[in-house]
Write an enzyme that holds these catalytic residues in place. Structure first.
Site, PDB file in Angstrom:
ATOM      1  N   ASP A   1     -24.775  39.250 -35.457  1.00 27.94           N
ATOM      2  CA  ASP A   1     -24.446  40.683 -35.545  1.00 27.94           C
ATOM      3  C   ASP A   1     -25.682  41.567 -35.570  1.00 27.94           C
ATOM      4  O   ASP A   1     -25.607  42.761 -35.369  1.00 27.94           O
ATOM      5  CB  ASP A   1     -23.644  40.967 -36.828  1.00 27.94           C
ATOM      6  CG  ASP A   1     -22.315  40.235 -36.809  1.00 27.94           C
ATOM      7  OD1 ASP A   1     -21.733  40.149 -35.719  1.00 27.94           O
ATOM      8  OD2 ASP A   1     -21.888  39.732 -37.875  1.00 27.94           O
TER       9      ASP A   1
ATOM     10  N   LYS B   1     -10.326  43.739 -39.160  1.00 27.27           N
ATOM     11  CA  LYS B   1     -11.073  43.553 -37.907  1.00 27.27           C
ATOM     12  C   LYS B   1     -10.241  44.060 -36.729  1.00 27.27           C
ATOM     13  O   LYS B   1     -10.751  44.698 -35.810  1.00 27.27           O
ATOM     14  CB  LYS B   1     -11.447  42.081 -37.705  1.00 27.27           C
ATOM     15  CG  LYS B   1     -12.135  41.859 -36.355  1.00 27.27           C
ATOM     16  CD  LYS B   1     -12.894  40.566 -36.237  1.00 27.27           C
ATOM     17  CE  LYS B   1     -13.515  40.441 -34.846  1.00 27.27           C
ATOM     18  NZ  LYS B   1     -14.396  39.324 -34.680  1.00 27.27           N
TER      19      LYS B   1
ATOM     20  N   HIS C   1       0.827  -1.224   0.000  1.00 26.98           N
ATOM     21  CA  HIS C   1       0.000   0.000   0.000  1.00 26.98           C
ATOM     22  C   HIS C   1       0.855   1.265   0.000  1.00 26.98           C
ATOM     23  O   HIS C   1       0.460   2.290  -0.557  1.00 26.98           O
ATOM     24  CB  HIS C   1      -1.029   0.008   1.147  1.00 26.98           C
ATOM     25  CG  HIS C   1      -0.455   0.036   2.524  1.00 26.98           C
ATOM     26  ND1 HIS C   1      -0.046  -1.104   3.183  1.00 26.98           N
ATOM     27  CD2 HIS C   1      -0.230   1.061   3.363  1.00 26.98           C
ATOM     28  CE1 HIS C   1       0.399  -0.766   4.374  1.00 26.98           C
ATOM     29  NE2 HIS C   1       0.310   0.541   4.514  1.00 26.98           N
TER      30      HIS C   1
ATOM     31  N   LYS D   1     -11.089  46.612 -33.778  1.00 26.91           N
ATOM     32  CA  LYS D   1     -11.099  46.146 -32.380  1.00 26.91           C
ATOM     33  C   LYS D   1      -9.694  45.739 -32.012  1.00 26.91           C
ATOM     34  O   LYS D   1      -9.258  44.622 -32.317  1.00 26.91           O
ATOM     35  CB  LYS D   1     -12.058  44.944 -32.236  1.00 26.91           C
ATOM     36  CG  LYS D   1     -13.501  45.300 -32.490  1.00 26.91           C
ATOM     37  CD  LYS D   1     -14.384  44.101 -32.333  1.00 26.91           C
ATOM     38  CE  LYS D   1     -15.283  43.965 -33.527  1.00 26.91           C
ATOM     39  NZ  LYS D   1     -16.228  42.862 -33.410  1.00 26.91           N
TER      40      LYS D   1
ATOM     41  N   CYS E   1     -31.690  -1.558  -9.572  1.00 25.12           N
ATOM     42  CA  CYS E   1     -32.689  -2.145  -8.662  1.00 25.12           C
ATOM     43  C   CYS E   1     -34.119  -1.884  -9.128  1.00 25.12           C
ATOM     44  O   CYS E   1     -35.070  -2.366  -8.518  1.00 25.12           O
ATOM     45  CB  CYS E   1     -32.479  -1.569  -7.271  1.00 25.12           C
ATOM     46  SG  CYS E   1     -32.584   0.225  -7.265  1.00 25.12           S
TER      47      CYS E   1
END
Ligand SMILES: Cc1cc2nc3c(=O)[nH]c(=O)nc-3n(C[C@H](O)[C@H](O)[C@H](O)COP(=O)(O)O)c2cc1C
Length: 424
Positions: free
Chosen positions: A286, A348, A73, A352, A158
């Site tokens: 847009d 573009k 372990h 921006k 179940c």
């Protein structure tokens, strides 16, 4: 990655076969540890046949099964980079929550210090909702390296219907692959705002105009930043890929599904102030039509009497750029049809001026001869990208998968942040 896959005694244990196979197929090394309960449902050998590196069962600490050291372990705890327990039974959950270590799996968990542990409970709804189970889950949630995946709702083995099902493999994969490997110091955590997918422009109650953007690009970006321990606000279209919802399993994400550009703009306005990086990857509509509250009749369409009036929608990225603070970085994306040249990307950027503009070509080519529309960009796993900074094309049509693109953006962000931090 080195994964220790713990499997416990839930009726869903057989699904661990597929999960194990998926992890191996994805290139991970997997060691399986089965509890006593799991062995009532599935066989150890099957995992070996599926390619697991080693497979151990509950008592192997005492059966001279060695691996990398004298105490099994301890060596397993040292070996693994992630522990996944799938499915997790109510019984093993209770044991872990109370620090018990009475078999190989629970002893390994107690011997691992801060290895991320990912738990996939699967049980009957009553068991899941029982106060004791809820308490046990709360106890474990106090540890930062324990993560619970939610269960699915549906028909249980179940015969009952309710919460408690093990999620589908594709959902399982999202969190185990992208669970943050580290938790960042508070000051290192950045707030990332991402828009992705398409908004719609409704004409009447049954019709709208939109585009083919699926939201995959932004989803990969969100996943990357979440994996690195940052916080993400993700704004996507109502019809964007359902994989986006799988990200809800991460602790530090908020997902906002938006129908129109107006709705997206309004929601973003409420949270954009605090972001460190704004990524506008969405293909928003847009323009917005003057909405007709009742369905336009066919006759009106035939007579060309639609008289659609519309107005331009808010430019979400431009609005952000107008109020952006000095420390906030911005990335815009531009999608053009193939006949448009790179100068459209530059144009573009001139309108921006984002810190980075990523251009790519996107289209669907419809037609009788194409049963499935030919696509580029939209819904595809990869594309050619143009990276534009300060009006200059720095990377020209580099071919990247959307996952790779997310990695590139992440690296770009780190570099820009470091430069900014060094100047203050
Ligand atoms: C048919 C059957 C189905 C079961 N399904 C579940 C289950 O889905 N989830 C669960 O937590 N326990 C389930 N149990 C109960 C566990 O198997 C039982 O608590 C067991 O002790 C769990 O052992 P483990 O935690 O060591 O794996 C089921 C038992 C039976 C007999």
């Amino acid at each position: 990655m080195k994964i220790l896959l713990g499997v416990t005694g839930s009726i869903a244990a057989y699904k661990a076969y597929d999960a194990c196979r998926m992890m191996i197929k994805d290139g991970h090394e997997v060691i399986v540890v089965l509890t006593k309960g799991a062995l009532r449902f599935i066989k150890k050998e099957t995992f070996t046949y599926l390619g697991a590196k080693r497979v151990f069962s509950h008592e192997d600490d005492f059966t001279e099964q060695l691996f990398d050291g004298p105490v099994l372990h301890i060596s397993l705890a040292k070996w693994c980079e992630k522990i996944i327990i799938l499915p997790l039974s109510a019984n093993t959950l209770a044991k872990i929550a109370h620090g018990q270590a009475d078999d190989l799996l629970t002893s390994t968990l107690l011997s691992s210090s801060e290895t991320p542990v990912l738990l996939y409970p699967a049980m009957n709804t009553q068991m899941l909702l029982h106060k004791r189970t809820a308490q046990n889950i709360s106890l474990l949630k106090e540890f930062p390296y324990y993560h619970f995946h939610s269960t699915d709702e549906g028909l249980l083995a179940c015969g009952d219907t309710g919460e408690g099902k093990l999620p589908a493999l594709e959902k399982i994969k999202t969190l185990y692959e992208w669970l943050p490997a580290c938790s960042l110091e508070e000051s290192q955590v950045k707030k990332i705002l991402i828009t992705t997918g398409a908004t719609i422009s409704p004409i009447d109650p049954v019709r709208y105009i939109t585009n083919g953007s699926t939201g995959i690009t932004g989803m990969y970006m969100a996943r990357k930043f979440l994996q690195q321990g940052h916080h993400v606000d993700l704004f996507c279209g109502i019809h964007s890929t359902k994989e986006i919802d799988y990200l809800k399993e991460f602790k530090h994400v908020r997902i906002f599904r938006c129908s129109t550009t107006k709705e997206m703009a309004k929601k973003i306005q409420q949270v954009r102030e605090n972001c460190d990086l704004f990524i506008a990857a969405a293909a928003v509509s847009d323009f917005e039509f003057a909405y007709r509250p009742s369905k336009i009749k066919k006759e009106a369409l035939r007579l060309n009497e639609m008289n659609l009036s519309y107005e331009m929608a808010e430019d979400i990225l431009l609005s952000f750029l107008k109020v952006k603070k000095e420390h906030q970085l911005s990335i815009g994306m531009a999608a053009e049809s193939k006949d448009h040249g790179t100068h459209y990307f530059i144009e573009k950027w001139m309108r921006k001026k984002t810190d980075l503009l990523i251009g790519n070509y996107a289209f669907h080519q419809y037609g009788d001869e194409n049963e499935v529309p030919l696509s580029m960009g939209f819904g595809q796993e990869s594309n050619g990208y143009y990276f534009i900074e300060e009006g200059q094309v720095l990377q020209n049509n580099i071919s990247l998968s959307k996952n790779q693109l997310a990695n590139e953006i992440y690296q770009w962000f780190l570099t820009k942040k470091a430069v900014y931090d060094s100047t203050i």
